[in-house]
Design a protein around this motif. Sequence first.
Motif, PDB file in Angstrom:
ATOM      1  N   SER A 451      44.966  36.612  56.572  1.00 24.51           N
ATOM      2  CA  SER A 451      46.013  36.120  55.507  1.00 24.51           C
ATOM      3  C   SER A 451      45.275  36.112  54.298  1.00 24.51           C
ATOM      4  O   SER A 451      45.823  36.190  53.198  1.00 24.51           O
ATOM      5  CB  SER A 451      46.939  34.894  56.265  1.00 24.51           C
ATOM      6  N   THR A 452      44.075  35.158  54.264  1.00 27.88           N
ATOM      7  CA  THR A 452      43.439  34.860  52.948  1.00 27.88           C
ATOM      8  C   THR A 452      42.817  36.122  52.456  1.00 27.88           C
ATOM      9  O   THR A 452      43.164  36.198  51.005  1.00 27.88           O
ATOM     10  CB  THR A 452      42.482  33.965  53.242  1.00 27.88           C
ATOM     11  N   LEU A 453      42.546  37.156  53.072  1.00 27.05           N
ATOM     12  CA  LEU A 453      42.016  38.430  52.542  1.00 27.05           C
ATOM     13  C   LEU A 453      43.207  38.895  52.150  1.00 27.05           C
ATOM     14  O   LEU A 453      42.933  39.558  50.697  1.00 27.05           O
ATOM     15  CB  LEU A 453      41.190  39.318  53.884  1.00 27.05           C
ATOM     16  N   GLY A 454      44.168  39.232  52.590  1.00 30.61           N
ATOM     17  CA  GLY A 454      45.264  39.720  52.177  1.00 30.61           C
ATOM     18  C   GLY A 454      45.781  39.263  50.643  1.00 30.61           C
ATOM     19  O   GLY A 454      46.229  39.722  49.697  1.00 30.61           O
ATOM     20  N   ALA A 479      43.011  46.808  63.753  1.00 29.01           N
ATOM     21  CA  ALA A 479      43.684  46.676  62.696  1.00 29.01           C
ATOM     22  C   ALA A 479      43.596  45.665  61.630  1.00 29.01           C
ATOM     23  O   ALA A 479      43.373  44.616  62.190  1.00 29.01           O
ATOM     24  CB  ALA A 479      45.153  46.780  63.232  1.00 29.01           C
ATOM     25  N   GLY A 480      43.082  45.756  60.606  1.00 25.56           N
ATOM     26  CA  GLY A 480      42.963  44.647  59.700  1.00 25.56           C
ATOM     27  C   GLY A 480      43.388  45.025  58.299  1.00 25.56           C
ATOM     28  O   GLY A 480      44.092  46.012  57.830  1.00 25.56           O
ATOM     29  N   VAL A 481      42.984  44.090  57.472  1.00 24.08           N
ATOM     30  CA  VAL A 481      43.441  44.358  55.938  1.00 24.08           C
ATOM     31  C   VAL A 481      42.685  45.040  55.039  1.00 24.08           C
ATOM     32  O   VAL A 481      41.354  44.778  54.765  1.00 24.08           O
ATOM     33  CB  VAL A 481      43.445  42.791  55.370  1.00 24.08           C
ATOM     34  N   ASP A 482      43.108  46.391  54.854  1.00 22.68           N
ATOM     35  CA  ASP A 482      42.420  47.221  53.785  1.00 22.68           C
ATOM     36  C   ASP A 482      42.937  46.478  52.627  1.00 22.68           C
ATOM     37  O   ASP A 482      43.637  47.037  51.964  1.00 22.68           O
ATOM     38  CB  ASP A 482      43.063  48.444  54.081  1.00 22.68           C
ATOM     39  N   VAL A 483      41.881  45.844  51.884  1.00 27.65           N
ATOM     40  CA  VAL A 483      42.030  45.062  50.585  1.00 27.65           C
ATOM     41  C   VAL A 483      42.271  46.108  49.321  1.00 27.65           C
ATOM     42  O   VAL A 483      42.838  45.665  48.409  1.00 27.65           O
ATOM     43  CB  VAL A 483      41.317  43.902  50.302  1.00 27.65           C
ATOM     44  N   PHE A 484      41.572  47.119  49.554  1.00 31.64           N
ATOM     45  CA  PHE A 484      41.625  48.141  48.497  1.00 31.64           C
ATOM     46  C   PHE A 484      42.737  48.769  48.290  1.00 31.64           C
ATOM     47  O   PHE A 484      43.216  49.236  47.281  1.00 31.64           O
ATOM     48  CB  PHE A 484      40.306  48.993  48.561  1.00 31.64           C
ATOM     49  N   LYS A 485      43.401  49.179  49.478  1.00 30.50           N
ATOM     50  CA  LYS A 485      44.795  50.043  49.597  1.00 30.50           C
ATOM     51  C   LYS A 485      45.879  49.217  49.744  1.00 30.50           C
ATOM     52  O   LYS A 485      46.917  49.636  49.456  1.00 30.50           O
ATOM     53  CB  LYS A 485      44.732  51.091  50.526  1.00 30.50           C
TER      54      LYS A 485
END
Length: 555
Positions: A451-454, A479-485
């Motif tokens: 959630s922090t990454l997002g 499944a994880g947070v793709d911070v660039f997309k």
Amino acid sequence: MAKPKPFKTPVLILKEGSSRSRGRDAWRANTTAARIVAEAVKSALGPKGMDKMLVNSLGDITVTSDGRTILDEMDVEHPAAKMMVEVAKTQDEEVGDGTSTTVIVAGELLGKAEGLINKNVHPVVIVEGYNKAASKALETLEKIAIPVKPTEKEFLKKVAVTSMASKLVSENKEQLAEIAVEAVLHVAQKVGDEYRTDLDDIMVEKKPGESVTETKFIEGLVLDKEVVHSGMPKRVEKAKIALLESALEVKKTEFDAKINVNHLGQMESFLREEEKMLKEMVEKIVATGGNVVICQKGIDDMAQHFLARKGMLAVQRANKPDMEKLAKATGGKVVTNLDDLTEKDLGYAELVEERKIGDDKMTFIEGCKNPRSTAILIRGGTEGIVDEAERSIHDALCVARDVVQEPKILAGGGSPEMEIARALRDHAESLPGREQLAVQSFAEAIETVPSTLGENAGLDPIDILSELRSRHEKGEKWAGVDVFKGKINDMKELEVYDPLAVKKQAIKSATEAATMILRIDDVITAGKMQAPPTPHGGPRKMPSAGYGGMPPPEH
Ligand SMILES: Nc1ncnc2c1ncn2[C@@H]1O[C@H](COP(=O)(O)OP(=O)(O)OP(=O)(O)O)[C@@H](O)[C@H]1O
Ligand SMILES: [Mg+2]
């Protein structure tokens, strides 16, 4: 029996100025302090995390997103906050990366514990639940980890790239990762079925100037020192190196000595004697067959002159750790007493050469006897960038070493944390009442990573978590947070990898820190020691060390 009479005067147990807080007050104060520390590093997590500018009391500026550095520079005062700083330090020393993750998870574990304490769950029960949850989490990580070949460059490089994605120098992450991996593989040694890597074998030197792209891997060592005398050769091939700990000078007396000179001849003979002694020193080195001298202390001007005349190359004031590295690399021995120097003590390198790097000169020692000796020379526009590049390379070296030593990796972006949370929720059902609550809280706390990454990437943490939970339920374990997309993606496909060792250590350290703070129900703080006032009201002086920290006796 007669009842004891109640005391009329209070009994003082603690010294004046001490303070004490107990029970809930103590928990609350500690938890709040620790959470504030965690909050401070939160915005720095992940590739989209922000950097922090820290200015110390001398006005020195550090710009970084490295968890440990942020906490170190913050110079916190509260004891519980200090414990968090210690946790980051442990994480950094054990595995070299994941310091922000550890501190954030520890803070969140404490936050969730506070909620449970408010619901009348006793801290001991929480501690037990958290410990059970941590071992289940470690089990889950082991289960999902992807085994790799320890010396396979491809994965090592991807892990190194991930560790640098969140740093100031991320633009150059590919190139720096390549250098770090090459260095680690260079020093890796096979012991039985495993590989051992000692990062102390890698010398890291930095020199502001040019740009980060000029950072180089060197097969050998590099000293930030120049050749002492302009008459000396700047390049010596097949170098036989004398490593001296003592100065090449005539020893000075420890007390002031006076020499009475009656006529000029005496003065001359005095100087000649000194010259002779220096000449003899140089002769001793020449007699062993050495042609390069590296001295930990100074070399007298006259000795420099004699060395130059003999065609030797000399460097002075190398620092102690570098001397040790030189000994290891060249197979030589650091000699304290020049009289003991023999041919056997000399180290060997194919080439010793002074090269101009930017405005300065540095000495390179290449083709060493020990082929594993390695150095990295970091360049960068400003001192600040070079420092941050050094910290990033440190992380990259550490993660590459972690994988070489424990060849298992995990995809990142918060995906392993989501798998842990899922496993914990399943596991919680099998546990009795209140412990179940603690395990569920652990699951929620660990979800703070995705959630922090997002959040740092500008996404809504609630949306992120609900989508991640449902995709992990469906079996999409990476499944994880793709911070660039800005969306959920398969982290394995994106090739974002972290070492298993880093994630495991993060869980262990965070749980230890949180449970340690939770167990404290009494904080006793001693009053600050103050220097006694001076009798004339003049400036205060600290008590002299001679009295063991006690005030000086009155005369
Ligand atoms: N491209 C990426 N997409 C999504 N997540 C990423 C990506 N690259 C790295 N991450 C994640 O970012 C997190 C690491 O962030 P960061 O390096 O800022 O903190 P840390 O490793 O916990 O601490 P530090 O590096 O300060 O010691 C890991 O969870 C990692 O999987
Ligand atoms: Mg990191």
